[in-house]
Design an enzyme around this catalytic site. Structure first.
Site, short mmCIF file in Angstrom:
data_model
loop_
_atom_site.label_atom_id
_atom_site.label_comp_id
_atom_site.label_asym_id
_atom_site.label_seq_id
_atom_site.Cartn_x
_atom_site.Cartn_y
_atom_site.Cartn_z
N ASP A 77 67.38 51.93 84.28
CA ASP A 77 66.95 51.82 85.67
C ASP A 77 66.77 50.34 86.01
O ASP A 77 65.94 49.66 85.43
CB ASP A 77 65.63 52.58 85.85
CG ASP A 77 65.12 52.51 87.28
OD1 ASP A 77 65.84 52.96 88.18
OD2 ASP A 77 64.03 51.98 87.49
N THR A 110 72.21 42.71 94.29
CA THR A 110 72.20 41.33 93.80
C THR A 110 73.60 40.72 93.74
O THR A 110 73.73 39.49 93.77
CB THR A 110 71.59 41.27 92.38
OG1 THR A 110 72.29 42.19 91.55
CG2 THR A 110 70.13 41.61 92.42
N THR A 111 74.64 41.54 93.64
CA THR A 111 75.98 40.99 93.47
C THR A 111 76.47 40.24 94.71
O THR A 111 77.43 39.49 94.64
CB THR A 111 76.99 42.11 93.14
OG1 THR A 111 76.74 43.20 94.03
CG2 THR A 111 76.84 42.57 91.72
N ASP A 388 64.02 58.51 91.16
CA ASP A 388 65.19 58.09 91.93
C ASP A 388 65.80 59.26 92.69
O ASP A 388 66.20 59.13 93.85
CB ASP A 388 66.25 57.47 91.00
CG ASP A 388 65.85 56.08 90.52
OD1 ASP A 388 64.85 55.55 91.05
OD2 ASP A 388 66.51 55.53 89.63
#
Length: 525
Positions: A77, A110-111, A388
């Site tokens: 996770d 984040t990419t 999730d």
């Protein structure tokens, strides 16, 4: 103290003083170099969690994933990995805060930072790059709205990647949310969903209990193991004689005085039990403990009791049974009792561990998910996966539009942004193309984690999306031989995917605006 670190001086009146030079070296970076260092830190964090993306994502363990209690965490996770890491770099800390905001597949967010670095080398001003990213994000969000579909809650298969029990976990998540959801207000109260776990059994033994589960047992061994048509007195006052609030001292100098005290305590206990019995209660839930004498009297008077029940559990029991929490015995009335169809004690294997289940409650919206697993690591990871899944279902209650997973939505947005970039005459087109290539990083990571050739797979899926005009085509992570994510039932809630893009773009703008950094170095010897 060496001469290099201190200087002797006097003021205008001749009084001596010592000027001490700062003992730490400071390094300063500014301009393009500072921004590049930020991007490097962001890429390092993104690469750490890159391999944990998708259903075939790998797990993380190690020295950095150890709790303060010394327990080792094994997880895939992203939010848990980042929150447990010891991060020193300020920009990396921003990414951790971003993950707390998103807390769902942070690798997707984040990419977006990765594509910025080479634009700075071309001499494009950071603010123009940030403006280009904003325009690209707007195009991507519009594309998400265009390709989204509405789905019925019953057809949802939540992504819950815990071994082969994902179908069962998905059904539990959907049932739990629908049980507590207020569909008129499109809201889900997570306070009514309790996730509890116990080591033992297998993941297949995980169950949804329509009621409350307590990690407690009856206070006396001879009390009944189950109570039908339970009327619960929920108390936050202890079963003991009243004591002065201030400090006090009681001196007993004779046997008669001791006997008087003993009889007084017994009378008080009997009076307390009588007050409870008079209201019609047949079960006591007490936040505090009580001694053996009170316990014995409760058992003698056929009044089962549970002691040392924590504050959150007391509140949940009160909500579920529609009872009132009573702070004093004088305030206890029949109207304040909680109601439940059955309260029963369950035991596990040969360990003699016991738990209480309160079922058929007056408020049927409170539920408990009871997770089983062969060890603590599996139970904890199953809890995170369920969290999730529950969040995904909750997002669909708020907005039932979905986009298709497996990188399908990201590829479609990437193509849309690249097309829009070709139509823009200004310098922002370079930033928009960088945004498009950053979106490709998500399906690339999914393909790589699934053991596929990343570049070849992405090129194939992209060309198929363009030729067929089908935004459902994505990466076949599960190896089913079918790239249509709609047929594979791989969904992403629209609001979750949209939030990822918006948060990542905000982070990029924040990173690009920081162009001067002063870092304290090591102290000189």
């Amino acid at each position: 103290m060496s001469e290099s670190q201190a200087v002797y001086a006097t003021d205008e009146y001749g009084r001596p003083f010592i000027i001490v030079r700062e003992q730490g070296k400071k390094t300063r970076s500014h301009g393009v170099e500072a921004i590049k260092s930020h991007i490097l830190a962001a890429r390092a964090v993104a690469n750490i969690i890159r391999t944990s993306l998708g259903p075939r994502g790998l797990y993380r363990s190690g020295q950095n994933l150890i709790t303060p209690d010394g327990e080792i965490i094994v997880t895939n996770d992203g939010a848990t990995i980042l929150s447990q890491m010891e991060v020193e770099h300020q920009i990396a800390k921003l990414l951790v805060q971003l993950s707390k905001s998103q807390d769902d597949e942070i690798g997707d967010g984040t990419t977006g930072v990765v594509g910025v670095s080479y634009l700075l080398d071309r001499g494009i001003h950071p603010i123009r790059i940030a403006d280009g990213f904003d325009r690209a994000c707007k195009v991507a969000v519009e594309e998400l709205d265009r390709i989204s579909d509405r789905t019925a809650m019953t057809s949802l298969v939540a992504r819950c990647a815990v071994s082969k029990e994902h179908q069962q976990f998905a059904q539990i998540a959907v049932d739990a949310v629908l049980q507590v959801a207020d569909l008129e207000r499109r809201d889900v109260s997570f306070d009514l969903i309790k996730v509890d776990g116990k080591v033992g059994g297998s993941l297949a033994d995980t169950t949804l209990i329509k009621g409350v589960l307590l990690d407690k047992d009856m206070s006396h061994q001879q009390m009944p193991r189950s109570v039908n048509d339970a009327r619960l007195a929920i108390l936050t006052c202890p079963f003991e004689p009243p004591r002065p609030k201030t400090k006090h001292k009681l001196e007993i100098s004779s046997v008669d005085e001791y006997k008087k005290l003993q009889s007084y305590e017994k009378e008080k206990f009997i009076d307390m039990i009588k007050r409870v019995k008079d209201t019609g209660a047949n079960l006591v839930i007490c936040q505090w403990g009580f001694d053996d004498e009170a316990n014995h009297l409760l058992m003698q008077n056929d009044l089962p009791a549970v002691r040392w029940v924590g504050g959150p559990e007391i509140e949940l029991i009160a909500i579920a049974t529609q009872g009132r929490i009573v702070p004093r015995f004088e305030d206890l009335t029949s109207k304040k009792l909680g109601k439940a169809g059955i309260v029963r004690e369950i035991s596990f294997g040969t360990t003699r561990d016991k738990m209480l289940v309160i079922e058929e409650c007056a408020n049927s919206r409170a539920v408990t998910i009871f997770v089983r697993g062969s060890n603590k690591m599996i139970v904890d990871e199953a809890k995170r996966a369920l969290h999730d899944a529950i969040c995904a279902v909750r997002n669909l209650v708020v907005d039932n539009r979905v986009v298709y997973g497996g990188g399908a939505a990201d590829i479609s947005c990437s193509l849309s942004v690249a097309k829009a970039a070709d139509e823009i005459p200004t310098i922002e087109q370079y930033a928009m193309r960088a945004f498009a290539s950053a979106l490709d990083a998500i399906p690339l990571a999914l393909a790589e984690n699934s053991g596929l050739s990343p570049i070849e797979t992405l090129a194939d899926v992209k060309s198929r999306q363009i030729k067929e005009g089908d935004s459902h085509i994505g990466i076949d992570c599960s190896g089913k031989g079918n790239n249509d994510m709609k047929k594979q039932f791989v969904y992403d809630p629209l609001i979750s995917k949209r939030q990822q893009y918006l948060l990542a773009t905000q982070l990029v703008r924040a990173v690009l605006k920081i162009d001067d950094v002063i870092t304290a170095g090591e102290t000189e010897e």
